[in-house]
Design an enzyme around this catalytic site. Structure first.
Site, PDB file in Angstrom:
ATOM      1  N   GLY A  35       0.839  -1.192   0.000  1.00  0.00           N
ATOM      2  CA  GLY A  35       0.000   0.000   0.000  1.00  0.00           C
ATOM      3  C   GLY A  35       0.878   1.247   0.000  1.00  0.00           C
ATOM      4  O   GLY A  35       0.543   2.256  -0.633  1.00  0.00           O
ATOM      5  N   CYS A  75       5.190   2.895  15.304  1.00  0.00           N
ATOM      6  CA  CYS A  75       5.761   3.159  13.993  1.00  0.00           C
ATOM      7  C   CYS A  75       6.673   2.010  13.613  1.00  0.00           C
ATOM      8  O   CYS A  75       6.933   1.116  14.402  1.00  0.00           O
ATOM      9  CB  CYS A  75       6.465   4.502  13.964  1.00  0.00           C
ATOM     10  SG  CYS A  75       7.744   4.637  15.175  1.00  0.00           S
TER      11      CYS A  75
HETATM   12  N1  PLP Z   1      -2.399   3.303   4.524  1.00  0.00           N
HETATM   13  C1  PLP Z   1      -2.954   2.947   5.687  1.00  0.00           C
HETATM   14  C2  PLP Z   1      -4.177   3.674   6.161  1.00  0.00           C
HETATM   15  C3  PLP Z   1      -2.389   1.938   6.460  1.00  0.00           C
HETATM   16  O1  PLP Z   1      -2.942   1.608   7.630  1.00  0.00           O
HETATM   17  C4  PLP Z   1      -1.234   1.289   5.987  1.00  0.00           C
HETATM   18  C5  PLP Z   1      -0.566   0.251   6.788  1.00  0.00           C
HETATM   19  O2  PLP Z   1      -0.572   0.291   7.994  1.00  0.00           O
HETATM   20  C6  PLP Z   1      -0.709   1.678   4.737  1.00  0.00           C
HETATM   21  C7  PLP Z   1      -1.322   2.684   4.043  1.00  0.00           C
HETATM   22  C8  PLP Z   1       0.507   1.028   4.179  1.00  0.00           C
HETATM   23  O3  PLP Z   1       0.175  -0.209   3.621  1.00  0.00           O
HETATM   24  P1  PLP Z   1       1.283  -1.340   3.448  1.00  0.00           P
HETATM   25  O4  PLP Z   1       1.511  -1.929   4.804  1.00  0.00           O
HETATM   26  O5  PLP Z   1       0.662  -2.321   2.487  1.00  0.00           O
HETATM   27  O6  PLP Z   1       2.489  -0.692   2.916  1.00  0.00           O
END
Ligand code: PLP
Length: 374
Positions: A70, A312
């Site tokens: 993500g 974090c």
């Molecule tokens: N966006 C949100 C709201 C998240 O909670 C997270 C992960 O905690 C991410 C993006 C990042 O996703 P990824 O862990 O797949 O990099």
């Protein structure tokens, strides 16, 4: 000791059906760019996942760009289009905030909801070609954001809008076309799929510059040999998670009962975002006088795994920017933990949390309150 995993917003356990599909594929040399039988099998697995995700989230398959996380998808959205100015909510995930560190922040109310009136005022001064990024649901509080209204405002002021829906898919209905945003991020490991697969969904005709260059994969928008097994697992996980949305109501009832019980034990506890619309699986609660870190360790000793809203990636516990943006004072924010349930949470897990939390409160929190009152 029995383990009670209540940290699904960090990563959800993989669904067994996903694990078996991936295991089957992982034994084969699958490169979707090859033309032989294995290559065609790989291409089929990827396109099948793409079609499934497109149908389930009401998007165009061609607009789905598979990425490794993500975080990468958020980076692609924000860096792949050179906007004149970025506007992001004050409660975005680090993968948005740190990618556009000079962005103008859109404030949130005390309930953790982006302030639509303020956003309208701020965006009315946006230069041409700006971009807005607002998440669909917050990872710490679960508070659902008014993305439809913000999309309307962004478009009225000539800005594009990206939505980080990483925490929302599988926990609430998500419909890309209905939401009307220009780009949307989703991630497999938050919904019972594997780590290593995610996607940026873009609307048609959006000119996006690849951030990882090389081969022509993903229509030249993201180079690199595709993670076939993970992408196939992602497709199946989205199918299972969206089919399971009915279970969300029971999670909501269980969460609400849990919060009532915790508040009965400790009336001074604070549930963040309690008055707002929230994801049914998330609870962010502060125990007065007991630091998040102490709570995490004490609960962990009792086999209950939760996180500080703001854990974090370095493993350090920092004061949450989300809770501070909601107007919480630093002392309260530093006593908050996040409890997040998922597809395999049982009532014993919640019971174990209630017992461990109450015991800790009676041991440490109550003493703090007595000292304060004396
Ligand atoms: N966006 C949100 C709201 C998240 O909670 C997270 C992960 O905690 C991410 C993006 C990042 O996703 P990824 O862990 O797949 O990099």
């Amino acid at each position: 000791m029995t383990r009670h995993y209540l940290d699904n917003n960090a990563t959800a356990p993989m669904r067994p059906e996903v694990a078996s599909l991936m295991q089957e594929l992982a034994h084969k040399p699958l490169n979707a760019s090859s033309v032989h039988q294995y290559g065609r099998e790989a291409r089929f697995a990827i396109e099948n996942a793409r079609a499934k995700i497109a149908t389930l989230l009401n998007a165009d398959g061609q607009g789905i760009i598979f990425t490794a996380s993500g975080t990468e998808a958020n980076n692609l959205a924000l860096r792949g289009i050179a906007a004149s100015q970025y506007y992001v909510s004050a409660i975005e995930h680090a993968s948005v905030r740190k990618t556009v560190p000079h962005a103008t922040l859109l404030p949130v109310t005390a309930d953790g909801v982006v302030d639509v009136e303020q956003a309208d005022k701020i965006l009315s001064r946006a230069p041409k070609g700006a971009m807005v990024s607002v998440m669909l649901a917050n990872n710490e509080t679960g508070v659902v954001q008014p993305v439809g209204k913000l999309r309307k405002i962004a478009h009225e002021h000539g800005a594009l809008i990206h939505c980080d829906a990483v925490q929302a898919v599988g926990k609430m209905p998500v419909d890309f076309r209905r939401l009307g945003v220009d780009m949307m991020t989703i991630s497999a490991h938050k919904l019972g799929g594997p780590q290593g697969a995610a996607a940026l969904i873009v609307g048609s005709c959006l000119p996006l510059t690849a951030q990882i260059t090389g081969g022509g994969q993903e229509l030249y928008r993201r180079a690199g040999t595709e993670n076939v097994a993970a992408i196939a697992g992602f497709g199946l996980a989205v199918e299972l998670a969206t089919r399971d949305e009915g279970r969300m109501e029971s999670l909501r009832q269980r969460r609400d009962t849990m919060e009532s019980n915790l508040l009965r034990e400790c009336p001074n506890a604070v549930v963040f975002g309690a008055r707002a619309e929230r994801l049914p699986n998330t609870s962010c609660i502060a125990m007065p006088g007991v630091s998040s870190e102490t709570q995490l360790m004490a609960l962990d000793l009792d086999g209950v795994m939760v996180s500080a809203g703001s854990a974090c990636s370095s493993g350090k516990v920092d004061v949450s920017h989300v809770l501070l943006a909601m107007g919480a004072d630093k002392d309260t924010a530093s006593t908050a933990i996040r409890i997040s349930t998922g597809w395999n949470t049982e009532s014993q897990d919640i019971d174990a949390l209630l017992t461990a939390w109450t015991r800790l409160y009676q041991r440490a929190g109550m003493k703090h309150e007595e000292r304060k009152a004396a």
